[in-house]
Design a protein around this motif. Structure first.
Motif, PDB file in Angstrom:
ATOM      1  N   THR A 131       0.846  -1.198   0.000  1.00 20.87           N
ATOM      2  CA  THR A 131       0.000   0.000   0.000  1.00 20.87           C
ATOM      3  C   THR A 131       0.878   1.243   0.000  1.00 20.87           C
ATOM      4  O   THR A 131       2.094   1.164   0.145  1.00 20.87           O
ATOM      5  N   THR A 137       4.709  -7.518   7.219  1.00 25.51           N
ATOM      6  CA  THR A 137       4.834  -6.509   8.273  1.00 25.51           C
ATOM      7  C   THR A 137       4.668  -7.184   9.624  1.00 25.51           C
ATOM      8  O   THR A 137       3.816  -8.055   9.792  1.00 25.51           O
ATOM      9  N   ASN A 161       0.735   3.348   2.357  1.00 23.24           N
ATOM     10  CA  ASN A 161       1.141   3.506   3.757  1.00 23.24           C
ATOM     11  C   ASN A 161       2.384   2.686   4.034  1.00 23.24           C
ATOM     12  O   ASN A 161       2.542   1.589   3.516  1.00 23.24           O
ATOM     13  N   GLU A 162       3.238   3.206   4.855  1.00 19.62           N
ATOM     14  CA  GLU A 162       4.407   2.464   5.327  1.00 19.62           C
ATOM     15  C   GLU A 162       4.228   2.203   6.808  1.00 19.62           C
ATOM     16  O   GLU A 162       3.821   3.079   7.562  1.00 19.62           O
ATOM     17  N   TRP A 163       4.517   0.978   7.224  1.00 15.67           N
ATOM     18  CA  TRP A 163       4.387   0.592   8.612  1.00 15.67           C
ATOM     19  C   TRP A 163       5.777   0.555   9.227  1.00 15.67           C
ATOM     20  O   TRP A 163       6.783   0.595   8.523  1.00 15.67           O
ATOM     21  N   SER A 173      -8.384   1.206   8.253  1.00 10.72           N
ATOM     22  CA  SER A 173      -7.476   2.007   7.427  1.00 10.72           C
ATOM     23  C   SER A 173      -6.221   1.214   7.049  1.00 10.72           C
ATOM     24  O   SER A 173      -5.243   1.790   6.597  1.00 10.72           O
ATOM     25  N   GLY A 174      -6.291  -0.091   7.219  1.00  9.67           N
ATOM     26  CA  GLY A 174      -5.169  -0.950   6.855  1.00  9.67           C
ATOM     27  C   GLY A 174      -5.257  -1.387   5.407  1.00  9.67           C
ATOM     28  O   GLY A 174      -6.082  -0.894   4.640  1.00  9.67           O
ATOM     29  N   ASP A 230       1.513  -1.239  14.468  1.00 13.31           N
ATOM     30  CA  ASP A 230       0.781  -0.143  13.843  1.00 13.31           C
ATOM     31  C   ASP A 230      -0.138  -0.624  12.720  1.00 13.31           C
ATOM     32  O   ASP A 230      -1.210  -0.062  12.508  1.00 13.31           O
ATOM     33  N   ILE A 231       0.231  -1.696  12.039  1.00 10.39           N
ATOM     34  CA  ILE A 231      -0.646  -2.195  10.976  1.00 10.39           C
ATOM     35  C   ILE A 231      -1.902  -2.834  11.569  1.00 10.39           C
ATOM     36  O   ILE A 231      -2.990  -2.704  11.012  1.00 10.39           O
ATOM     37  N   ALA A 266      -4.218  -0.076  12.405  1.00 12.05           N
ATOM     38  CA  ALA A 266      -4.856   0.424  11.183  1.00 12.05           C
ATOM     39  C   ALA A 266      -5.945  -0.532  10.705  1.00 12.05           C
ATOM     40  O   ALA A 266      -7.031  -0.100  10.306  1.00 12.05           O
ATOM     41  N   CYS A 323       8.472  -3.277   7.956  1.00  9.09           N
ATOM     42  CA  CYS A 323       8.029  -3.890   6.703  1.00  9.09           C
ATOM     43  C   CYS A 323       9.199  -4.523   5.968  1.00  9.09           C
ATOM     44  O   CYS A 323      10.305  -3.997   5.974  1.00  9.09           O
TER      45      CYS A 323
END
Length: 193
Positions: free
Chosen positions: A95, A112, A97-99, A125-126, A116-117, A120, A102
């Motif tokens: 995605t 990941t 987004n960066e976790w 929002s993941g 935080d993922i 989300a 990763c």
């Protein structure tokens, strides 16, 4: 595994392949399993079992971790393998987004391991397509190659539709079918002349 680590394909590597157990596999950790290989090099291999649900719903895991689950997805949590089976590993489509932690396996798929993922995902929002597993499968240097030579495993290129869209109980046979194989017809003598 560090953030933004590029994957390094090596000749003969099974990275981004499925590994599936032959019907005669006796090891209860791996009998009837389909494993996605995340990394494979001369140092060894690491993968996630993608067809063995634990019987735990993701919402249960998120609640246990203290996240308020507002997602509308009833996803299973998978037994990813016998190594570090108390640690979460999330395979997901890449995605924007960066976790925090990763490892980009391919241009399409990321592994990941940071919380935080999961937060989300609990907040919708993941990533759209993901698989949450506890634990992983690991092999030391040369171990997987030896097992392959002993007809313990077969491999084929990974198929993300099988991993994310096919019901878990159908994934093993679906992966074998990509090679034109019916696992019920195989014996431990396959590949020997």
């Amino acid at each position: 595994m560090t953030s933004d680590t590029p994957s390094l394909y090596q000749p003969g590597s099974l990275q981004d392949h499925f590994l599936f157990s032959m019907p005669h596999m006796n090891d209860p950790n791996f009998a009837q399993t389909l494993i996605y290989i995340c990394e494979h090099s001369e140092s060894g291999a690491m993968g996630i079992v993608v067809n063995r649900p634990l019987g735990i719903d993701l919402s249960e895991l998120l609640n246990h971790l203290g996240f308020s689950d507002t997602s509308d997805q009833a996803e299973p949590v998978y037994a990813g393998g016998p190594v570090q089976d108390d640690r979460g590993f999330i395979l997901h489509r890449r995605t924007a987004n960066e976790w925090e932690s990763c490892y980009h396996i391919t241009g399409e798929l990321t592994l990941t391991t940071s919380m935080d993922i999961l937060q989300a995902i609990s907040e919708n929002s993941g990533p759209e397509q993901f698989l949450v597993a506890l634990g992983y499968a690991g092999w030391g240097a040369g171990q997987l190659e030896q097992e392959l030579s002993e007809n313990v495993w077969l491999s084929c290129p990974a198929n993300l539709d099988i991993m994310f869209r096919t019901p878990a109980e159908e994934r093993l046979q679906a992966a074998a079918a990509t090679l034109g194989i019916n696992l019920d017809l195989l014996t431990s003598q396959s590949g020997h002349a």
